[in-house]
Design a protein around this motif. Structure first.
Motif, PDB file in Angstrom:
ATOM      1  N   PRO A  78       1.535  14.663   4.535  1.00 35.06           N
ATOM      2  CA  PRO A  78       0.353  14.107   3.841  1.00 35.06           C
ATOM      3  C   PRO A  78       0.507  12.641   3.468  1.00 35.06           C
ATOM      4  N   GLY A  79       1.700  12.227   3.065  1.00 35.04           N
ATOM      5  CA  GLY A  79       1.912  10.827   2.717  1.00 35.04           C
ATOM      6  C   GLY A  79       1.768   9.911   3.919  1.00 35.04           C
ATOM      7  N   LEU A  80       2.271  10.350   5.065  1.00 33.14           N
ATOM      8  CA  LEU A  80       2.126   9.556   6.290  1.00 33.14           C
ATOM      9  C   LEU A  80       0.656   9.399   6.665  1.00 33.14           C
ATOM     10  N   ILE A  81      -0.094  10.483   6.516  1.00 34.81           N
ATOM     11  CA  ILE A  81      -1.521  10.429   6.861  1.00 34.81           C
ATOM     12  C   ILE A  81      -2.265   9.505   5.906  1.00 34.81           C
ATOM     13  N   LEU A  82      -1.991   9.621   4.612  1.00 33.26           N
ATOM     14  CA  LEU A  82      -2.669   8.769   3.632  1.00 33.26           C
ATOM     15  C   LEU A  82      -2.380   7.293   3.887  1.00 33.26           C
ATOM     16  N   ALA A  83      -1.120   6.962   4.135  1.00 36.80           N
ATOM     17  CA  ALA A  83      -0.758   5.564   4.380  1.00 36.80           C
ATOM     18  C   ALA A  83      -1.420   5.046   5.649  1.00 36.80           C
ATOM     19  N   THR A  84      -1.456   5.868   6.692  1.00 35.05           N
ATOM     20  CA  THR A  84      -2.070   5.443   7.955  1.00 35.05           C
ATOM     21  C   THR A  84      -3.578   5.291   7.808  1.00 35.05           C
ATOM     22  N   VAL A  85      -4.204   6.201   7.096  1.00 35.53           N
ATOM     23  CA  VAL A  85      -5.645   6.102   6.867  1.00 35.53           C
ATOM     24  C   VAL A  85      -5.980   4.819   6.123  1.00 35.53           C
ATOM     25  N   PHE A  86      -5.166   4.466   5.142  1.00 32.39           N
ATOM     26  CA  PHE A  86      -5.445   3.269   4.340  1.00 32.39           C
ATOM     27  C   PHE A  86      -5.404   2.003   5.192  1.00 32.39           C
ATOM     28  N   SER A  99       0.835  -1.208   0.000  1.00 33.31           N
ATOM     29  CA  SER A  99       0.000   0.000   0.000  1.00 33.31           C
ATOM     30  C   SER A  99       0.867   1.254   0.000  1.00 33.31           C
ATOM     31  N   GLY A 100       1.965   1.246   0.766  1.00 35.81           N
ATOM     32  CA  GLY A 100       2.867   2.387   0.735  1.00 35.81           C
ATOM     33  C   GLY A 100       3.503   2.564  -0.633  1.00 35.81           C
ATOM     34  N   LEU A 101       3.867   1.465  -1.267  1.00 32.72           N
ATOM     35  CA  LEU A 101       4.462   1.537  -2.600  1.00 32.72           C
ATOM     36  C   LEU A 101       3.479   2.092  -3.620  1.00 32.72           C
ATOM     37  N   VAL A 102       2.205   1.768  -3.468  1.00 28.79           N
ATOM     38  CA  VAL A 102       1.184   2.304  -4.382  1.00 28.79           C
ATOM     39  C   VAL A 102       1.130   3.822  -4.290  1.00 28.79           C
ATOM     40  N   TYR A 103       1.211   4.358  -3.090  1.00 33.28           N
ATOM     41  CA  TYR A 103       1.208   5.813  -2.937  1.00 33.28           C
ATOM     42  C   TYR A 103       2.457   6.442  -3.543  1.00 33.28           C
ATOM     43  N   VAL A 104       3.587   5.753  -3.456  1.00 38.45           N
ATOM     44  CA  VAL A 104       4.805   6.262  -4.089  1.00 38.45           C
ATOM     45  C   VAL A 104       4.636   6.286  -5.604  1.00 38.45           C
ATOM     46  N   GLY A 155       6.166   9.308 -10.174  1.00 41.50           N
ATOM     47  CA  GLY A 155       4.858   8.680 -10.251  1.00 41.50           C
ATOM     48  C   GLY A 155       3.952   9.341 -11.261  1.00 41.50           C
ATOM     49  N   TYR A 156       2.711   8.854 -11.304  1.00 43.50           N
ATOM     50  CA  TYR A 156       1.759   9.347 -12.293  1.00 43.50           C
ATOM     51  C   TYR A 156       1.414  10.816 -12.067  1.00 43.50           C
ATOM     52  N   LEU A 157       1.250  11.196 -10.816  1.00 42.54           N
ATOM     53  CA  LEU A 157       0.895  12.577 -10.491  1.00 42.54           C
ATOM     54  C   LEU A 157       2.082  13.393  -9.998  1.00 42.54           C
ATOM     55  N   GLY A 158       3.271  12.792  -9.992  1.00 45.51           N
ATOM     56  CA  GLY A 158       4.446  13.467  -9.472  1.00 45.51           C
ATOM     57  C   GLY A 158       4.786  14.780 -10.158  1.00 45.51           C
ATOM     58  N   PRO A 159       4.869  14.805 -11.493  1.00 48.59           N
ATOM     59  CA  PRO A 159       5.209  16.067 -12.159  1.00 48.59           C
ATOM     60  C   PRO A 159       4.206  17.184 -11.879  1.00 48.59           C
ATOM     61  N   PHE A 160       2.920  16.856 -11.849  1.00 45.17           N
ATOM     62  CA  PHE A 160       1.905  17.876 -11.562  1.00 45.17           C
ATOM     63  C   PHE A 160       2.067  18.420 -10.141  1.00 45.17           C
ATOM     64  N   LEU A 161       2.277  17.518  -9.179  1.00 49.41           N
ATOM     65  CA  LEU A 161       2.438  17.954  -7.801  1.00 49.41           C
ATOM     66  C   LEU A 161       3.699  18.797  -7.630  1.00 49.41           C
ATOM     67  N   LYS A 162       4.771  18.396  -8.288  1.00 53.77           N
ATOM     68  CA  LYS A 162       6.017  19.147  -8.174  1.00 53.77           C
ATOM     69  C   LYS A 162       5.878  20.527  -8.792  1.00 53.77           C
ATOM     70  N   PHE A 200       4.016   0.470  10.851  1.00 53.93           N
ATOM     71  CA  PHE A 200       5.420   0.546  10.424  1.00 53.93           C
ATOM     72  C   PHE A 200       5.578   0.421   8.904  1.00 53.93           C
ATOM     73  N   GLY A 201       5.010  -0.641   8.311  1.00 56.64           N
ATOM     74  CA  GLY A 201       5.301  -0.975   6.920  1.00 56.64           C
ATOM     75  C   GLY A 201       4.967   0.118   5.930  1.00 56.64           C
ATOM     76  N   ALA A 202       3.710   0.537   5.900  1.00 58.92           N
ATOM     77  CA  ALA A 202       3.286   1.545   4.916  1.00 58.92           C
ATOM     78  C   ALA A 202       3.968   2.881   5.171  1.00 58.92           C
ATOM     79  N   VAL A 203       4.095   3.253   6.451  1.00 56.64           N
ATOM     80  CA  VAL A 203       4.721   4.532   6.801  1.00 56.64           C
ATOM     81  C   VAL A 203       6.197   4.521   6.431  1.00 56.64           C
ATOM     82  N   ALA A 204       6.860   3.380   6.592  1.00 60.39           N
ATOM     83  CA  ALA A 204       8.284   3.299   6.263  1.00 60.39           C
ATOM     84  C   ALA A 204       8.535   3.566   4.780  1.00 60.39           C
ATOM     85  N   VAL A 205       7.616   3.166   3.921  1.00 54.50           N
ATOM     86  CA  VAL A 205       7.808   3.348   2.478  1.00 54.50           C
ATOM     87  C   VAL A 205       7.620   4.800   2.073  1.00 54.50           C
TER      88      VAL A 205
END
Length: 301
Positions: free
Chosen positions: A162-170, A132-137, A144-151, A233-238
């Motif tokens: 935000p990434g930590l929150i998304l991974a934890t919510v999932f 799940s963490g890798l999917v967010y990456v 990633g797919y949305l990386g250039p737009f976000l940057k 640990f797992g998703a947040v670590a990624v």
């Protein structure tokens, strides 16, 4: 001797019925079996749960109070503690709101795609947190797919809060919904329909009838969700990048300290996580003691 002279068995007299076997009741095992089962259970709990927990606190205080205090007040440790509490304080309320809404929709209404929604709620249980963490990456990372737009718009998700929150919510989303769905389904909609018939608004029905009826199931879901959010640990670590003082939560900080052979500091921070778990357990036990009948009734649904 003729056949007519032989005594004939009356067809109406039933044959001797076999003596029925006495049904064995649950709990009627011999004292030796009971003692053996209790000893195995206690031995397992002692060996795999209690002793490791005790060892955490023993190792945390092995070098004295001053070393313990220095380990948990060190700037990186303080940042990890603050970040863990911040992520949990955002992810848990979000999952409560969305979980209650999803459980209400599934339990009270019939609609197309209902089974799909239930399957999606269970998805985090079947997907590895690392995946799940890798999917967010792959979605929000620099490549990633949305990386250039976000940057281009200066939005940081991966390696940021935000990434930590998304991974934890999932990974924690199913706990609240899964506690509420069977309870709401067992209660039915009779009370809500009666209130609507008497002129109550939908929100009044929800806050006056639906929510009080499922409060204990909701409480259990919140406890489980919060415990998993703080210990994930797992998703947040990624998605964190493991940046000290910025994106390290308490579990990640413990791993880094242990890998750097700072075992005393690692156990000191780990003892805080264990302490939070014990506080959660104590709160749960206290409420069960105070409102035991109500909790038991809710859990039986």
């Amino acid at each position: 001797m003729s056949e007519a002279a032989l005594p004939r068995r009356d067809a109406t007299v039933p044959a001797k019925a076999a003596k029925p076997r006495r049904a064995r009741r649950i709990g009627s095992e011999s004292p030796l079996v009971q003692i053996l089962l209790i000893a195995v259970s206690l031995g397992f709990l002692l060996l795999f749960l209690l002793l490791p927990l005790i060892s955490v606190f023993v190792e945390a205080g092995a070098r004295g109070w001053s070393a313990y205090r220095a380990a948990i007040t060190e700037p990186d440790a303080v940042a990890a503690i603050r970040l863990t509490l911040l992520v949990a304080s955002i992810a848990v309320p979000f999952n409560v709101v969305v979980g209650v809404a999803a459980a209400w929709a599934i339990a009270k209404f019939e609609f197309r795609g209902k089974n799909l929604l239930i399957s999606l709620i269970d998805l985090p249980f079947s997907v590895s947190p690392v995946i799940s963490g890798l999917v967010y990456v792959l979605l929000f990372g620099a490549q990633g797919y949305l990386g250039p737009f976000l940057k281009a718009n200066g939005i940081e998700i991966i390696f940021a809060l935000p990434g930590l929150i998304l991974a934890t919510v999932f990974v924690t989303f199913p706990f609240v919904a899964r506690e509420l769905i069977p309870h709401m389904q067992s209660l039915g909609s009779t009370d809500e329909e009666a209130a609507l018939t008497l002129g109550a608004s939908p929100w009044r029905v929800f806050f006056s009838i639906t929510l009080p009826n499922v409060k204990w199931s909701l409480f259990y879901g919140v406890l489980l969700c919060n415990a998993r959010a703080m210990g994930e640990f797992g998703a947040v670590a990624v998605v964190s990048g493991r940046i000290r003082g910025l994106t390290n939560t308490m579990p990640l900080h413990v791993e880094i300290l242990y890998n750097e052979y700072m075992s005393a500091a690692a156990f000191a921070v780990a003892s805080l996580l264990a302490g939070l778990a014990l506080v959660t357990l104590a709160l749960k036990s206290l409420l069960e003691w105070r409102y035991g009948d109500a909790i038991a009734a809710a859990r039986h649904h």
